[in-house]
Design a protein around this motif. Structure first.
Motif, PDB file in Angstrom:
ATOM      1  N   GLU A  24       0.785  -0.918   0.116  1.00  0.00           N
ATOM      2  CA  GLU A  24      -0.208   0.134  -0.270  1.00  0.00           C
ATOM      3  C   GLU A  24       1.396   1.115  -0.167  1.00  0.00           C
ATOM      4  O   GLU A  24       0.622   2.535  -0.462  1.00  0.00           O
ATOM      5  CB  GLU A  24      -0.431  -0.222   0.839  1.00  0.00           C
ATOM      6  CG  GLU A  24      -1.974  -0.997   1.031  1.00  0.00           C
ATOM      7  CD  GLU A  24      -2.886  -1.745   2.237  1.00  0.00           C
ATOM      8  OE1 GLU A  24      -3.620  -1.649   2.435  1.00  0.00           O
ATOM      9  OE2 GLU A  24      -2.177  -0.524   3.137  1.00  0.00           O
ATOM     10  N   ARG A  25       2.442   1.645   0.959  1.00  0.00           N
ATOM     11  CA  ARG A  25       2.847   2.546   0.499  1.00  0.00           C
ATOM     12  C   ARG A  25       3.852   2.586  -0.665  1.00  0.00           C
ATOM     13  O   ARG A  25       4.613   3.367  -0.576  1.00  0.00           O
ATOM     14  CB  ARG A  25       3.329   1.967   2.316  1.00  0.00           C
ATOM     15  CG  ARG A  25       2.808   2.292   2.803  1.00  0.00           C
ATOM     16  CD  ARG A  25       3.753   2.507   4.359  1.00  0.00           C
ATOM     17  NE  ARG A  25       3.064   2.216   5.855  1.00  0.00           N
ATOM     18  CZ  ARG A  25       3.314   2.743   7.134  1.00  0.00           C
ATOM     19  NH1 ARG A  25       4.791   3.240   6.646  1.00  0.00           N
ATOM     20  NH2 ARG A  25       3.143   2.217   8.006  1.00  0.00           N
ATOM     21  N   GLY A  26       3.490   1.073  -1.586  1.00  0.00           N
ATOM     22  CA  GLY A  26       4.336   1.720  -3.484  1.00  0.00           C
ATOM     23  C   GLY A  26       5.683   0.794  -2.559  1.00  0.00           C
ATOM     24  O   GLY A  26       6.618   0.777  -3.885  1.00  0.00           O
ATOM     25  N   HIS A  27       5.670   0.131  -1.422  1.00  0.00           N
ATOM     26  CA  HIS A  27       7.114  -1.110  -2.122  1.00  0.00           C
ATOM     27  C   HIS A  27       6.819  -2.390  -0.903  1.00  0.00           C
ATOM     28  O   HIS A  27       6.970  -3.123  -0.423  1.00  0.00           O
ATOM     29  CB  HIS A  27       7.396  -0.393  -0.333  1.00  0.00           C
ATOM     30  CG  HIS A  27       8.237   0.934  -0.098  1.00  0.00           C
ATOM     31  ND1 HIS A  27       9.713   1.682  -0.848  1.00  0.00           N
ATOM     32  CD2 HIS A  27       7.759   2.410   0.637  1.00  0.00           C
ATOM     33  CE1 HIS A  27      10.223   2.535  -1.073  1.00  0.00           C
ATOM     34  NE2 HIS A  27       8.540   3.115  -0.198  1.00  0.00           N
ATOM     35  N   PRO A  28       6.499  -3.199  -2.489  1.00  0.00           N
ATOM     36  CA  PRO A  28       5.708  -4.448  -2.265  1.00  0.00           C
ATOM     37  C   PRO A  28       7.385  -5.425  -1.995  1.00  0.00           C
ATOM     38  O   PRO A  28       7.678  -5.538  -2.646  1.00  0.00           O
ATOM     39  CB  PRO A  28       5.302  -5.147  -3.317  1.00  0.00           C
ATOM     40  CG  PRO A  28       6.197  -3.966  -4.750  1.00  0.00           C
ATOM     41  CD  PRO A  28       5.911  -2.362  -4.216  1.00  0.00           C
ATOM     42  N   PRO A  29       7.345  -6.343  -1.466  1.00  0.00           N
ATOM     43  CA  PRO A  29       8.164  -6.898  -0.486  1.00  0.00           C
ATOM     44  C   PRO A  29       8.398  -7.964  -1.463  1.00  0.00           C
ATOM     45  O   PRO A  29       7.580  -9.131  -2.098  1.00  0.00           O
ATOM     46  CB  PRO A  29       7.826  -7.457   0.720  1.00  0.00           C
ATOM     47  CG  PRO A  29       6.643  -7.086   0.910  1.00  0.00           C
ATOM     48  CD  PRO A  29       5.725  -6.239  -0.111  1.00  0.00           C
ATOM     49  N   VAL A  30       9.400  -8.636  -1.367  1.00  0.00           N
ATOM     50  CA  VAL A  30      10.174 -10.067  -1.619  1.00  0.00           C
ATOM     51  C   VAL A  30       9.419 -11.459  -0.537  1.00  0.00           C
ATOM     52  O   VAL A  30      10.450 -10.991   0.506  1.00  0.00           O
ATOM     53  CB  VAL A  30      11.362 -10.176  -2.309  1.00  0.00           C
ATOM     54  CG1 VAL A  30      11.835 -11.222  -2.522  1.00  0.00           C
ATOM     55  CG2 VAL A  30      11.602  -9.181  -3.084  1.00  0.00           C
ATOM     56  N   LEU A  31       9.022 -12.235  -0.961  1.00  0.00           N
ATOM     57  CA  LEU A  31       8.654 -13.340   0.225  1.00  0.00           C
ATOM     58  C   LEU A  31       9.381 -14.051  -0.021  1.00  0.00           C
ATOM     59  O   LEU A  31       9.203 -14.827  -1.273  1.00  0.00           O
ATOM     60  CB  LEU A  31       6.545 -13.163   0.227  1.00  0.00           C
ATOM     61  CG  LEU A  31       6.888 -14.618   1.116  1.00  0.00           C
ATOM     62  CD1 LEU A  31       7.142 -14.129   2.704  1.00  0.00           C
ATOM     63  CD2 LEU A  31       5.078 -15.229   1.080  1.00  0.00           C
ATOM     64  N   LEU A  32      10.767 -14.638   0.612  1.00  0.00           N
ATOM     65  CA  LEU A  32      11.049 -15.930   0.185  1.00  0.00           C
ATOM     66  C   LEU A  32      11.851 -16.807   1.759  1.00  0.00           C
ATOM     67  O   LEU A  32      11.432 -17.058   2.753  1.00  0.00           O
ATOM     68  CB  LEU A  32      12.521 -16.121   0.561  1.00  0.00           C
ATOM     69  CG  LEU A  32      12.970 -15.412  -1.488  1.00  0.00           C
ATOM     70  CD1 LEU A  32      14.317 -14.385  -1.274  1.00  0.00           C
ATOM     71  CD2 LEU A  32      12.125 -16.235  -2.352  1.00  0.00           C
ATOM     72  N   ILE A 308       4.790  -2.242  11.986  1.00  0.00           N
ATOM     73  CA  ILE A 308       6.303  -3.222  11.281  1.00  0.00           C
ATOM     74  C   ILE A 308       6.432  -2.344  10.019  1.00  0.00           C
ATOM     75  O   ILE A 308       7.676  -2.995  10.116  1.00  0.00           O
ATOM     76  CB  ILE A 308       5.694  -4.433  11.398  1.00  0.00           C
ATOM     77  CG1 ILE A 308       5.287  -5.181  13.044  1.00  0.00           C
ATOM     78  CG2 ILE A 308       7.037  -5.266  10.781  1.00  0.00           C
ATOM     79  CD1 ILE A 308       4.668  -6.628  13.290  1.00  0.00           C
ATOM     80  N   ALA A 309       5.228  -2.540   9.286  1.00  0.00           N
ATOM     81  CA  ALA A 309       5.838  -2.139   7.921  1.00  0.00           C
ATOM     82  C   ALA A 309       6.841  -0.255   8.311  1.00  0.00           C
ATOM     83  O   ALA A 309       8.114  -0.402   7.567  1.00  0.00           O
ATOM     84  CB  ALA A 309       5.059  -1.840   7.601  1.00  0.00           C
ATOM     85  N   SER A 310       5.947   0.034   9.201  1.00  0.00           N
ATOM     86  CA  SER A 310       7.379   1.966   9.434  1.00  0.00           C
ATOM     87  C   SER A 310       9.046   1.603   9.410  1.00  0.00           C
ATOM     88  O   SER A 310       9.404   1.441   9.150  1.00  0.00           O
ATOM     89  CB  SER A 310       5.988   2.368  10.422  1.00  0.00           C
ATOM     90  OG  SER A 310       5.122   3.271   9.620  1.00  0.00           O
ATOM     91  N   LEU A 311       8.664   0.415  10.720  1.00  0.00           N
ATOM     92  CA  LEU A 311       9.661  -0.096  11.063  1.00  0.00           C
ATOM     93  C   LEU A 311      11.301  -0.534  10.389  1.00  0.00           C
ATOM     94  O   LEU A 311      12.255   0.382   9.793  1.00  0.00           O
ATOM     95  CB  LEU A 311       9.876  -1.018  12.031  1.00  0.00           C
ATOM     96  CG  LEU A 311      10.742  -1.872  12.582  1.00  0.00           C
ATOM     97  CD1 LEU A 311      11.410  -0.350  13.831  1.00  0.00           C
ATOM     98  CD2 LEU A 311      10.554  -2.639  14.261  1.00  0.00           C
ATOM     99  N   LEU A 312      10.630  -0.868   8.643  1.00  0.00           N
ATOM    100  CA  LEU A 312      10.962  -1.900   8.137  1.00  0.00           C
ATOM    101  C   LEU A 312      10.989  -0.900   7.057  1.00  0.00           C
ATOM    102  O   LEU A 312      12.323  -1.287   6.523  1.00  0.00           O
ATOM    103  CB  LEU A 312      10.227  -2.766   7.091  1.00  0.00           C
ATOM    104  CG  LEU A 312      10.087  -4.450   8.159  1.00  0.00           C
ATOM    105  CD1 LEU A 312       9.158  -5.159   7.269  1.00  0.00           C
ATOM    106  CD2 LEU A 312      11.348  -4.917   8.167  1.00  0.00           C
ATOM    107  N   LEU A 313      10.860   0.529   7.365  1.00  0.00           N
ATOM    108  CA  LEU A 313      10.653   1.548   5.736  1.00  0.00           C
ATOM    109  C   LEU A 313      11.360   2.469   6.805  1.00  0.00           C
ATOM    110  O   LEU A 313      11.642   3.630   6.009  1.00  0.00           O
ATOM    111  CB  LEU A 313       9.895   1.567   5.281  1.00  0.00           C
ATOM    112  CG  LEU A 313       9.208   1.563   4.193  1.00  0.00           C
ATOM    113  CD1 LEU A 313       7.497   1.399   4.115  1.00  0.00           C
ATOM    114  CD2 LEU A 313       9.611   0.674   3.332  1.00  0.00           C
TER     115      LEU A 313
END
Length: 316
Positions: A24-32, A308-313
């Motif tokens: 939603e914030r424009g930073h789709p993550p990679v899931l591995l 958590i999203a904010s923390l990762l960003l």
């Protein structure tokens, strides 16, 4: 664009929630999932002189990762037909290779580094650091000496509980069952089986209710948990259907001491369990550095995934 890697299996609902917030914030993550090695994803890494590792796993250049959310990777699945000895060896080699490469990532932020999670999961250390951080902990005995355990029971009983040092799943009547916190009596400490291994015995705390505090970066979310069955009053995880939830504030002094606890262990995320006595005292039970939180967001609307999203960003 910030490259964020989520390490978990594809059935992890909590990882999905964080992924949604990032997208939603424009930073789709990679899931591995490291457990997809070697059957689904391959690994290739090279180090030359002082350049550091150039590594690729699952099509992702690991040296380009900016932040990592370490959730719940599955166990490595090896090819069929291997002997148990060869399978164990191959899993050990994969764990050390991939774990070592991930630990070498230049990512600026981990939530949390796996070695910090592992160090936190030792319950004796948790209790020691909680007390050192100014939190109230239950009177606790650890050991296998029957005489000393009975002296502890005389001083702090008769209501006692036993806990395991690690999560344990057992099979009874072909059904999986977890081991929960268990109410015990002083007489049970006299059983010769008590001396077989280390035991964790605590005074049973008179609880008005329990609180789960989830901290992500600078944000803390506290949920009051009221139990409405005897099983849930002993260990709320044993009967989720008997629970009700209320969002509350974390007392500032408790928040300060939890942050001190996390700083000692290098944690950016943690979930804490407390009992609150009828007199209002908060008693520390344990810290899970990678604790479940999705059900609390679902039940209360607490925006934990957003934190958590904010923390990762690097926004918190």
């Amino acid at each position: 664009m910030t490259t964020i890697l989520i390490l978990s299996d594809d059935t992890d609902g909590s990882a999905d929630l964080v992924g949604q917030r990032l997208t939603e914030r424009g930073h789709p993550p990679v899931l591995l999932d490291p457990g997809d090695f070697p059957l689904t994803h391959g690994l290739s890494a090279t180090i030359l002189d002082r350049e550091g590792w150039k590594a690729e796993f699952g099509g992702l250049a690991l040296d380009e990762v900016d932040a990592v959310y370490y959730r719940r990777p599955s166990v490595f699945a090896m090819p069929e037909g291997m002997s148990s000895a060869d399978r164990d060896f191959a899993i050990g080699e994969a764990r050390r290779a991939i774990g070592g490469l991930l630990a070498s990532l230049p990512a600026r932020r981990w939530v949390n580094r796996p070695e910090h999670n592992a160090a936190t999961e030792y319950k004796p250390r948790q209790l020691h650091l909680a007390a050192a951080s100014g939190l109230t902990v239950p009177p606790t005995y650890i050991g296998n000496n029957i005489d000393d355990a009975q002296k502890f029971a005389t001083a702090f009983g008769p209501d006692l509980i036993a806990k395991t040092f690690q999560p344990r799943l057992v099979i009874e009547d072909d059904l999986p069952r977890a081991t929960w916190t268990t109410a015990i009596t002083a007489a049970q400490l006299a059983d010769p089986s008590f001396a077989v291994t280390a035991n964790l015995i605590q005074q049973r705390i008179d609880k008005d209710h329990e609180v789960r505090v989830t901290i992500a970066g600078n944000r803390a979310f506290a949920v009051r948990i009221d139990a409405h069955s005897e099983a849930a009053r002993t260990d709320f995880r044993s009967d989720y259907d008997a629970l009700t939830y209320t969002v509350i504030d974390v007392p500032p002094l408790i928040h300060q001491r939890l942050r001190a606890f996390m700083a000692r262990l290098g944690l950016l995320f943690a979930a804490f369990d407390f009992a609150v006595t009828p007199g209002g005292e908060w008693v520390f039970f344990e810290c899970n550095p990678n604790g479940q939180w999705g059900w609390l967001e679902d039940q209360t609307g607490a925006p934990i995934s957003d934190a958590i999203a904010s923390l990762l960003l690097s926004e918190a």
